[in-house]
Design a protein around this motif. Sequence first.
Motif, PDB file in Angstrom:
ATOM      1  N   CYS A 159      -1.617   6.167   2.319  1.00 22.66           N
ATOM      2  CA  CYS A 159      -2.913   5.532   2.505  1.00 22.66           C
ATOM      3  C   CYS A 159      -3.267   5.438   3.989  1.00 22.66           C
ATOM      4  O   CYS A 159      -2.524   4.882   4.779  1.00 22.66           O
ATOM      5  CB  CYS A 159      -2.879   4.129   1.898  1.00 22.66           C
ATOM      6  N   GLU A 162      -6.204  -0.068  -7.347  1.00 21.75           N
ATOM      7  CA  GLU A 162      -6.877   0.798  -6.395  1.00 21.75           C
ATOM      8  C   GLU A 162      -7.740  -0.087  -5.506  1.00 21.75           C
ATOM      9  O   GLU A 162      -8.355  -1.035  -5.983  1.00 21.75           O
ATOM     10  CB  GLU A 162      -7.719   1.826  -7.172  1.00 21.75           C
ATOM     11  N   SER A 163      -7.804   0.220  -4.228  1.00 27.17           N
ATOM     12  CA  SER A 163      -8.464  -0.672  -3.274  1.00 27.17           C
ATOM     13  C   SER A 163      -9.939  -0.906  -3.551  1.00 27.17           C
ATOM     14  O   SER A 163     -10.474  -1.958  -3.223  1.00 27.17           O
ATOM     15  CB  SER A 163      -8.283  -0.153  -1.846  1.00 27.17           C
ATOM     16  N   GLU A 164     -10.619   0.052  -4.149  1.00 21.90           N
ATOM     17  CA  GLU A 164     -12.046  -0.128  -4.412  1.00 21.90           C
ATOM     18  C   GLU A 164     -12.311  -1.015  -5.625  1.00 21.90           C
ATOM     19  O   GLU A 164     -13.429  -1.463  -5.831  1.00 21.90           O
ATOM     20  CB  GLU A 164     -12.724   1.230  -4.597  1.00 21.90           C
ATOM     21  N   ALA A 165     -11.287  -1.276  -6.448  1.00 25.37           N
ATOM     22  CA  ALA A 165     -11.418  -2.150  -7.619  1.00 25.37           C
ATOM     23  C   ALA A 165     -10.157  -3.008  -7.737  1.00 25.37           C
ATOM     24  O   ALA A 165      -9.372  -2.861  -8.674  1.00 25.37           O
ATOM     25  CB  ALA A 165     -11.631  -1.324  -8.880  1.00 25.37           C
ATOM     26  N   ASN A 174     -10.617   2.542   2.562  1.00 30.17           N
ATOM     27  CA  ASN A 174     -10.618   2.496   1.103  1.00 30.17           C
ATOM     28  C   ASN A 174      -9.816   3.641   0.502  1.00 30.17           C
ATOM     29  O   ASN A 174      -9.221   4.440   1.202  1.00 30.17           O
ATOM     30  CB  ASN A 174     -12.048   2.537   0.586  1.00 30.17           C
ATOM     31  N   ASN A 175      -9.849   3.705  -0.820  1.00 29.95           N
ATOM     32  CA  ASN A 175      -9.150   4.727  -1.585  1.00 29.95           C
ATOM     33  C   ASN A 175      -7.635   4.648  -1.421  1.00 29.95           C
ATOM     34  O   ASN A 175      -6.972   5.668  -1.260  1.00 29.95           O
ATOM     35  CB  ASN A 175      -9.657   6.129  -1.238  1.00 29.95           C
ATOM     36  N   CYS A 176      -7.132   3.435  -1.449  1.00 34.08           N
ATOM     37  CA  CYS A 176      -5.697   3.219  -1.326  1.00 34.08           C
ATOM     38  C   CYS A 176      -5.131   2.707  -2.640  1.00 34.08           C
ATOM     39  O   CYS A 176      -5.758   1.915  -3.336  1.00 34.08           O
ATOM     40  CB  CYS A 176      -5.402   2.185  -0.247  1.00 34.08           C
ATOM     41  N   LYS A 190       0.838  -1.201   0.000  1.00 33.19           N
ATOM     42  CA  LYS A 190       0.000   0.000   0.000  1.00 33.19           C
ATOM     43  C   LYS A 190       0.870   1.246   0.000  1.00 33.19           C
ATOM     44  O   LYS A 190       1.968   1.260   0.550  1.00 33.19           O
ATOM     45  CB  LYS A 190      -0.888   0.042   1.239  1.00 33.19           C
TER      46      LYS A 190
END
Length: 63
Positions: free
Chosen positions: A12, A33-36, A16-18, A8
Amino acid sequence: MSAPSWQKSSYCAEGNNCLSLAATPDRTIRIRESEAPHAVVTTTQSQLVSFISAIKSGTLTKP
């Protein structure tokens, strides 16, 4: 081939948003990206350095 070892971003916070990066044996760099997490961008070190330099210098332009 083994799974990439994701790291990461130091910017961060927890949650989320990492942004995560992984280096591969073939010397490419993977970014996600952590959300996808299944959407992965693959690049080279020189391309990533050029991209970050353009962002920092403000010379990144839209196509």
